[in-house]
Design a protein around this motif. Structure first.
Motif, short mmCIF file in Angstrom:
data_model
loop_
_atom_site.label_atom_id
_atom_site.label_comp_id
_atom_site.label_asym_id
_atom_site.label_seq_id
_atom_site.Cartn_x
_atom_site.Cartn_y
_atom_site.Cartn_z
N ILE A 178 -7.63 -4.94 50.00
CA ILE A 178 -7.18 -6.30 50.67
C ILE A 178 -7.72 -6.95 51.82
O ILE A 178 -7.74 -6.72 52.48
N LEU A 197 -5.36 -10.64 53.19
CA LEU A 197 -4.36 -11.17 52.76
C LEU A 197 -4.69 -13.21 53.35
O LEU A 197 -5.28 -13.06 54.89
N GLY A 237 0.62 -11.02 58.47
CA GLY A 237 1.96 -10.97 60.15
C GLY A 237 3.24 -10.78 59.48
O GLY A 237 4.70 -10.99 60.32
N GLY A 242 4.39 -8.57 56.81
CA GLY A 242 4.56 -7.58 55.88
C GLY A 242 4.32 -7.46 54.95
O GLY A 242 4.94 -6.50 53.83
N GLY A 258 1.81 -6.76 53.75
CA GLY A 258 0.25 -5.99 53.32
C GLY A 258 1.11 -5.19 52.20
O GLY A 258 0.10 -4.07 51.56
N ARG A 307 -1.33 -0.02 59.78
CA ARG A 307 0.39 0.11 59.87
C ARG A 307 0.15 -0.13 58.16
O ARG A 307 1.00 0.47 57.44
N LYS A 359 3.17 2.16 55.89
CA LYS A 359 4.28 1.91 55.97
C LYS A 359 4.28 1.95 54.07
O LYS A 359 5.29 2.51 53.67
C1 LIG Z 1 -4.48 -5.97 57.08
C2 LIG Z 1 -3.09 -7.21 56.20
C3 LIG Z 1 -2.92 -6.19 55.07
C4 LIG Z 1 -2.17 -6.48 57.19
O1 LIG Z 1 -0.70 -6.73 56.45
P1 LIG Z 1 0.09 -7.57 56.36
O2 LIG Z 1 1.08 -7.56 56.12
O3 LIG Z 1 -0.36 -8.86 57.39
O4 LIG Z 1 0.43 -6.96 58.11
P2 LIG Z 1 1.39 -7.32 59.67
O5 LIG Z 1 0.97 -7.78 60.23
O6 LIG Z 1 2.77 -7.66 59.13
O7 LIG Z 1 1.69 -6.38 60.05
C5 LIG Z 1 1.99 -4.40 59.56
C6 LIG Z 1 2.26 -3.89 61.22
O8 LIG Z 1 1.30 -3.22 61.58
C7 LIG Z 1 1.03 -4.02 62.83
N1 LIG Z 1 1.01 -4.62 64.39
C8 LIG Z 1 -0.35 -5.41 63.62
N2 LIG Z 1 -1.64 -5.33 64.52
C9 LIG Z 1 -1.26 -4.97 65.55
C10 LIG Z 1 -1.30 -4.57 66.73
N3 LIG Z 1 -3.05 -5.59 66.91
N4 LIG Z 1 -0.91 -3.53 67.61
C11 LIG Z 1 -0.41 -3.25 67.16
N5 LIG Z 1 0.78 -2.78 65.62
C12 LIG Z 1 -0.03 -3.88 65.27
C13 LIG Z 1 2.98 -4.95 62.53
O9 LIG Z 1 3.96 -5.18 64.30
C14 LIG Z 1 3.59 -4.42 61.82
O10 LIG Z 1 4.41 -3.48 61.98
P3 LIG Z 1 6.18 -3.01 61.53
O11 LIG Z 1 5.74 -3.35 60.25
O12 LIG Z 1 6.21 -2.07 62.18
O13 LIG Z 1 6.24 -4.31 62.37
C15 LIG Z 1 -3.51 -8.35 56.20
O14 LIG Z 1 -3.40 -8.58 57.44
C16 LIG Z 1 -4.56 -8.84 56.12
O15 LIG Z 1 -5.06 -8.85 55.02
N6 LIG Z 1 -5.31 -9.81 56.71
C17 LIG Z 1 -6.77 -9.75 56.47
C18 LIG Z 1 -8.21 -9.13 56.08
C19 LIG Z 1 -8.22 -7.44 56.33
O16 LIG Z 1 -8.21 -7.52 57.62
N7 LIG Z 1 -7.81 -6.26 55.33
C20 LIG Z 1 -8.45 -5.47 55.31
C21 LIG Z 1 -9.63 -4.86 55.24
S1 LIG Z 1 -9.11 -3.30 55.64
#
Ligand SMILES: CC(C)(COP(=O)(O)OP(=O)(O)OC[C@H]1O[C@@H](n2cnc3c(N)ncnc32)[C@H](O)[C@@H]1OP(=O)(O)O)[C@@H](O)C(=O)NCCC(=O)NCCS
Length: 177
Positions: free
Chosen positions: A94, A96, A102, A104, A106, A139, A143
């Protein structure tokens, strides 16, 4: 389950400029955890040949429902645990873009991809692995109902060194998340 805020759709030729931009401006696009230093290759040919979804792999756009804006992609490819088709799992990824992170989305997109792959293929296992430092990704997987299976030590070479990956899976028979 709350109403979904994102949907998945097959990319079209109109998405090529955005897909290409996400792979050129990696930090704000596909993200540094997806940066393997590969040479840039435009998605134009894939779009022209309509090869975004094939039997062996695929890429779907993640689109925000509220405004129809594309915020990223999910993709999948085989993970073979034996030479026979029954031993094929799907490994997914994935990405984003920064404006979609940030909030949710994902976990929602991963959940939709799981539904899609279980509906459209016979696979029993879908797996996701992520850098041990990518807490947001871990996370999001949890979820979306994925089970943490363990750490593949020094499995991935990225940014000049080997990284530990955390491996997660979701099975067809797992309870709905
Ligand atoms: C990684 C990714 C899929 C996560 O999806 P997202 O919707 O952005 O996720 P969120 O930032 O909403 O975080 C999900 C949860 O993790 C928690 N979280 C995020 N960063 C954190 C950190 N450093 N420490 C603790 N918790 C953290 C958030 O608080 C959230 O928790 P909650 O739902 O219980 O409130 C997305 O950010 C993305 O695509 N990033 C870029 C590419 C990437 O890294 N892809 C994955 C490669 S394997």
């Amino acid at each position: 389950m709350p109403e979904p805020r994102v949907r998945l759709r097959i990319p079209t030729i109109d998405d090529v400029a955005l897909l290409d931009a996400w792979h050129v401006n990696i930090a704000d696009g596909i993200g540094s955890f997806n940066d393997f230093g590969q040479p840039f290759k435009s998605f134009m040919k894939t779009a022209e040949d309509m090869r975004f979804v094939e039997d062996t792999h695929g890429t779907l756009m993640v689109e925000r429902i509220a405004d129809g804006v594309a915020i990223g992609t999910v993709d999948w490819r085989p993970a073979m645990y034996g030479p026979n088709p029954e031993s094929r799992a799907w490994a997914f990824g994935i990405s984003l873009a920064v404006e979609g992170r940030g909030q949710g989305y994902g976990a929602e997109a991963i959940r939709l991809l799981v539904e899609y792959l279980f509906e459209t293929t016979s696979a029993t296992r879908i797996e996701g692995s992520t850098d041990i430092e990518n807490v947001a990704s871990q996370r999001a997987l949890e979820k979306a109902g994925f089970t943490r299976e363990g750490v593949a030590r020094k499995a991935q070479f990225r940014a000049g060194k080997l990284h530990d990956l955390v491996l997660y899976s979701r099975l067809r028979d797992d309870p709905a998340s």
